[in-house]
Design an enzyme around this catalytic site. Structure first.
Site, PDB file in Angstrom:
ATOM      1  N   GLU A  28       0.499   0.313  13.499  1.00  0.00           N
ATOM      2  CA  GLU A  28       1.324  -0.572  12.670  1.00  0.00           C
ATOM      3  C   GLU A  28       0.752  -1.979  12.812  1.00  0.00           C
ATOM      4  OE1 GLU A  28       3.736   0.323  10.708  1.00  0.00           O
ATOM      5  OE2 GLU A  28       4.475   2.235  11.456  1.00  0.00           O
TER       6      GLU A  28
ATOM      7  N   ARG B 146       7.353   2.208  -1.758  1.00  0.00           N
ATOM      8  CA  ARG B 146       6.832   2.820  -0.526  1.00  0.00           C
ATOM      9  C   ARG B 146       6.226   4.216  -0.761  1.00  0.00           C
ATOM     10  NH1 ARG B 146       8.270   3.279   5.244  1.00  0.00           N
ATOM     11  NH2 ARG B 146       8.696   5.434   5.810  1.00  0.00           N
TER      12      ARG B 146
ATOM     13  N   SER C 219       1.740  -0.739   8.234  1.00  0.00           N
ATOM     14  CA  SER C 219       2.301  -1.988   8.725  1.00  0.00           C
ATOM     15  C   SER C 219       3.814  -1.847   8.595  1.00  0.00           C
ATOM     16  CB  SER C 219       1.784  -3.181   7.919  1.00  0.00           C
ATOM     17  OG  SER C 219       2.385  -3.240   6.643  1.00  0.00           O
TER      18      SER C 219
END
Ligand code: 0X9
Ligand code: ZN
Length: 428
Positions: free
Chosen positions: A387, A243, A313
């Site tokens: 998102e 991430r 997302s």
């Protein structure tokens, strides 16, 4: 003209797919956990490091769901704890590795099917190099267009020295226009984000339906598909679920800062971030400690953008500030109605349902986001986090077969949003 296949087929495949070094996710499950009390929420947070949990979706303090990837070696103990806490659990993904092995996630460029307007392959997820070549191709190819121009711009370099490059798309008809800024892949593993942005670029430059002509008559669009290229590459070559960025300076054994906890406006690791480099939401040692953050901060402050959209997302949320507090901005109504214009158009034209709200109230509190900075410090009134789909069925592992649909959806949303602002904002 087609984006030439040559730059793809000549890629050294051994380098592009060092599958032997890839982290495997055999037996990893993604669970949905519904917790009801603040105490349970805190307990769940505390279990992150103990059970090596990967929080796919955090939760608000009470009565909300969390999505969590659990490694097989901790599954029984973790489930035991959940039983004691009396929370509801269901399984979203039975086996993460099984899903990854599916062809839909392959980024094997040898199988690329060239189609569409630029020749960009929207049926697969691509690495940073491919995307950069695409941008260069579009810049050159657009020179032939009578209607639209495209110009690359670079706002800085990543920790590993990759260029943070974007493309400015604007009408050839001279005029002063409002500027919309869009970025993607602040979070490495959210592959649908750059994929959908590249779809936008393709459509904006190569197709000319009336609504795109109108959009470009009113706005210039700046798009940076990959703001975190080091993390993005690492998620392709080594750890799919990565991430953060890849900066090892704060901890060699736990590299990386969550760039979306690192932005300067009201930076605070205690709100949805962390001071521990070994967590996925590590906020960094101080605000704007990271080169990627600094580059965006400088660029957004130096330019006069009318709207800022950062594409993430997942969840199907169109979020406006603030993420650091549950208070609303004073111009909440304007931000919310503009977001509703976007999501109403998307909901109308697709089978999905998007939710509009402030980050803290619709999703969860998290300080240090780029959206809060864009509004709070860079003075961009219309600042949002999008998102993208889905709502949790595949989460970050959305099959590549969805790219065209999601890209289309984003285009529809952007056009409706921009139209709304043109008609309603006093200076829009
Ligand atoms: O947690 C985040 O950074 C975003 N969600 S994600 O699943 N893509 O990681 C939401 C960010 C919303 N904005 C702020 N909290 N400022
Ligand atoms: Zn994200």
């Amino acid at each position: 003209m087609l984006f030439p296949a040559i730059c793809v087929t000549l890629l050294p495949l051994a380098l592009a797919f060092p599958s032997h070094t890839k982290v495997k996710y055999d037996g990893h499950k993604v669970l949905e956990i519904l917790h009801d009390t603040k105490a349970n929420f805190r307990k769940l947070q505390e279990m992150e490091l103990k059970f090596d949990l990967d929080i796919w979706k955090s939760a608000k303090h009470v009565n909300d769901t969390m999505h969590v990837r659990v490694p097989p070696q901790h599954l029984d103990a973790f489930l035991g704890n959940l039983r004691d806490m009396n929370v509801q659990v269901s399984t979203l993904i039975e086996d993460v590795e099984e899903l990854l092995q599916g062809s839909a996630h392959s980024m094997d460029h040898r199988r690329a099917i060239f189609s569409g307007d630029s020749g960009y392959d929207h049926t697969a997820y691509h690495g940073y190099e491919y995307i950069m070549k695409f941008l260069e191709f579009v810049q050159n190819d657009a020179k032939k267009s009578a209607d639209v121009s495209a110009e690359l711009f670079t706002i800085g370099q990543s920790y590993e020295n990759r260029n943070l490059t974007g493309i400015r798309i604007f009408s050839t008809v001279p005029g002063v226009r409002k500027k919309i800024f869009i970025d993607g892949a602040i979070h490495a593993r959210e592959w649908i984000s750059p994929a959908a942005i590249n779809y936008l670029i393709d459509k904006l430059v190569y197709t000319a339906p009336a609504d795109i002509i109108v959009l470009l008559a009113r706005y210039e669009i700046y798009l940076i598909p990959v703001l975190n290229p080091d993390g993005y590459e690492f998620s392709h070559t080594n750890t799919r679920m990565w991430r953060k960025n890849r900066n090892p300076r704060m901890s060699a054994s736990c590299p990386g800062v969550d760039l979306n906890r690192n932005f300067p406006h009201q930076w605070n690791p205690a709100i949805g971030g962390s001071t521990n480099p070994c967590t996925d939401t590590y906020s960094g040692n101080n605000a704007a400690s990271e080169p990627e953050t600094q580059a965006l901060v400088t660029y957004l402050k130096a330019n006069d953008f009318f709207a800022y959209l950062t594409v993430h997302s997942y969840g199907q949320f169109w979020l406006f500030p603030w993420g650091y507090t549950s208070e609303y901005p004073t111009d909440r109504y304007e931000l919310e109605t503009a977001a509703n214009a976007g999501t109403n158009a998307m909901n109308r034209e697709t089978r999905r349902k998007w939710i509009v709200g402030s980050s803290t109230n619709a999703l969860y509190a998290a300080a240090g986001g780029s959206d809060d900075f864009a509004k709070g410090d860079a003075n961009i009134k219309y600042s949002y986090t999008l998102e993208l789909p889905d709502a949790g069925r595949y989460g970050f592992l959305l099959p590549a077969t969805e790219i065209v649909d999601v890209g289309n959806e984003l285009l529809i949303g952007l056009i409706a949003f921009a139209n709304h602002l043109h008609l309603n904002d006093v200076v829009g």
